[in-house]
Scaffold this motif. Sequence first.
Motif, short mmCIF file in Angstrom:
data_model
loop_
_atom_site.label_atom_id
_atom_site.label_comp_id
_atom_site.label_asym_id
_atom_site.label_seq_id
_atom_site.Cartn_x
_atom_site.Cartn_y
_atom_site.Cartn_z
N ARG A 102 0.83 -1.20 0.00
CA ARG A 102 0.00 0.00 0.00
C ARG A 102 0.87 1.26 0.00
N HIS A 103 1.97 1.18 0.76
CA HIS A 103 2.90 2.32 0.78
C HIS A 103 3.47 2.57 -0.61
N ILE A 104 3.86 1.46 -1.31
CA ILE A 104 4.43 1.62 -2.66
C ILE A 104 3.41 2.27 -3.58
N ALA A 105 2.19 1.76 -3.55
CA ALA A 105 1.15 2.33 -4.42
C ALA A 105 0.85 3.77 -4.04
N GLY A 106 0.80 4.05 -2.73
CA GLY A 106 0.49 5.41 -2.29
C GLY A 106 1.58 6.40 -2.67
N TYR A 107 2.84 6.03 -2.42
CA TYR A 107 3.93 6.94 -2.75
C TYR A 107 4.06 7.12 -4.26
N ALA A 108 3.73 6.10 -5.05
CA ALA A 108 3.76 6.25 -6.51
C ALA A 108 2.72 7.28 -6.95
N GLU A 109 1.54 7.24 -6.35
CA GLU A 109 0.51 8.22 -6.68
C GLU A 109 0.91 9.63 -6.25
N GLU A 152 1.57 12.90 -8.50
CA GLU A 152 0.78 14.10 -8.25
C GLU A 152 1.65 15.35 -8.06
N PHE A 153 2.74 15.17 -7.26
CA PHE A 153 3.55 16.36 -6.93
C PHE A 153 4.68 16.60 -7.92
#
Length: 757
Positions: free
Chosen positions: A550-557, A561-562
């Motif tokens: 979940r961390h990998i997917a979240g940080y990729a998003e 985004e940024f």
Amino acid sequence: MSERDSQVPCNDSDPLVAAVANCSREPIHIPGSIQPHGFLLVLDSPSLAILQASENVVDWLGAPADCLAGARLVDLCEAGAVVERALSLLGPAEPAPRHLADLRLARPDDGRERDIAVTAHVTAGLVIVEFEEVDGDAAANGDFYPLLATFIGRLQDAADTEQLCRLAIGEIKRLSGFGRVKAYAFDADGNGQVLAELADPGYSSYLGLHFPASDIPQQARALYCVNRIRLIVDADYRPSPLVPALNPKTAQPLDLSQAALRSVSPVHLQYMRNMRTQASMSISIVVGGRLWGLISCHHVQPLIVAPQTRAVCELLGRLLSLQIESRESRASAEHMLALRHYVFQLLSSMSDHDSVQHGLREQAQTLLDFMAADGAAVIDASDCQLFGHTPAAPQVEALAYWLAGRHATEPFHSDNLARDIPELPELADSVAGLLAVSISQIHPHYLIWFKNECIRTVNWAGKPEKSVDAHGSLDPRHSFECWQEVRRGYSTPWHPRELQAVLELRNAILGIVLRKAEAMAQLAGDLSKSNKELEAFSYSVSHDLRAPLRHIAGYAELLEEFEGERLSERGRRFIDNIADAARFAGSLVDSLLSFSQMGRAALHPVTVDMQGLLGAVLHEMQPEIEGRAITWNIGELPVVHADAVYLHQVLRNLLSNALKYSRGRNPAVIEIGAEQSSGCTQVFVRDNGVGFDMQYVDKLFNVFQRLHRMEDFEGTGIGLANVRRIIERHDGRVWAKAAPDEGATFYFTLPDPRQEI
């Protein structure tokens, strides 16, 4: 000529049945009288006082029998002292008659001396002394050693049982002087067949003929085993009764089983006269404690055979019995060795295969040869395997049901099915005999052998039927001319050694099954332990991987985004790939976690309306269905007893599969239906999609197994594994049928709602 299909049940009210029954109950060992060519005294032991005497003693000693009570033999005749001295040498237990002396007694009626042979034996504390009149020449002691030595040597050289019997009857005929001597053996039913015969001119021949078992009642057969020789001097004799009728010491009739002078049944005397035989002598052939056969001597005139000669004839009969027993023991050992060789072959095959049935199927011919059978069947709960010539499978299955209803542990065998299993008459249309043995202590599993009909012609010495005289007594048959019977509906009989070998095979099979069961139990235990460890491991791994993924997917998003505007097109593509891979891995981990939880969670079965459950599943899957051309064929679904949550998951997985693999069809056709079958509910989901090759069907329900490329059809490869685990936990089973590009059908079963899970 007669044709016999089966035996007719006897009616107890039939006069013939009653006469036969009375004959079989006749107390022939206590006739209360003797044959009159001698006289008999019963002495007290040890006083030697006379307790009983035969009525004809008056013809020999001049004193009436009823006046002898308490007297001593020494006081009645000069030879009494000789007899008493010989009696003093008898032991306290001398059940077999023993020759005491040869005397000369003068009869009071004419004063002429006769040669008398004296024998005695002891029974129940009584001394029974017999005085027999003999021919002077016959009474002289002969040197029988050379005869016996030669006879023994010739017996050892004999080729077969028939030759043994021919040698024995030849010596006995020469010694005794009878006009016809024959030897016959009894079969399992007690019928006798003449194996050897020597007869003077003018005598009828019975060689090869059969005599019915009813000719010799059971009590007579038992007496033949006790007293190995019996002489009837004259079939027209007038019995001499014992006086008093009851022994004063025992208050019972005197047991004359061992007495040479014992009177015989009037029915047998009439039988002799019908056969035109005036004198007869029988010598028992006893093998292994049973009456194997008889040597029967006949003469057309009265004939006396001295006790010494009878003793030699009896000894010849015992030597013949020993030779037959030795040969039968050797033949029995060889037969059992051959049978056990077959058992070894069958057991080896069963041990080398996963199941008893498979091992026996691989040795079908050995299975038939083992019992010299024409056909065989191996029956278990789910299969009926037939080899060789057998009844049809439904008849064999009905037979197994009949056998199970008997609740018997011993083998069942019959050589006439029409007679022994009237409940299944159709069996006798195919075979005549069978042998069946149970190979399970719990389930109706059987080994069955079949034999075809063996039509047999039996030549009887006269029609083997009895009749009743005017007084209701048994009237022996009057004709002994050859009468032929054709026996139908019979197979060759099953030998006792075959029954023994079948029991040994059954016990060995039970041992193999037990060892396999123990091995399976051990394997199941090890597997259960490994599964628990694997489930714990997969649960731990999948649970611990969820957060990093979940961390990998979240940080990729967040990165996209940024920092997305500053990334190149190639960099944004890399970020998208990372996010997709992380989401797929997360989905895979979630599925694996669900799979591991399925093995650990308890079921909560309730009554489930599958029609309503299917509606809920389809409503939930509406996003996947929208925009597609789908034809739904939904049948009537039943109410089942299951865990509603997990059954929902089963339907969801199967329908998702059907939607996914029919994606290229326009329209896609999906069918859901159910039916009741063998005490369970069978549900199916069918589609017209891409299908699969059935050679890979065994991999279909395993974890991570896919039959199509991931690029063509998405998925984790765990859904069908979950379906199998859920259904098996409900004590059901799951399977599939398909063909490439022709769609697939998935089936699962659930126990009947009336049965507990």
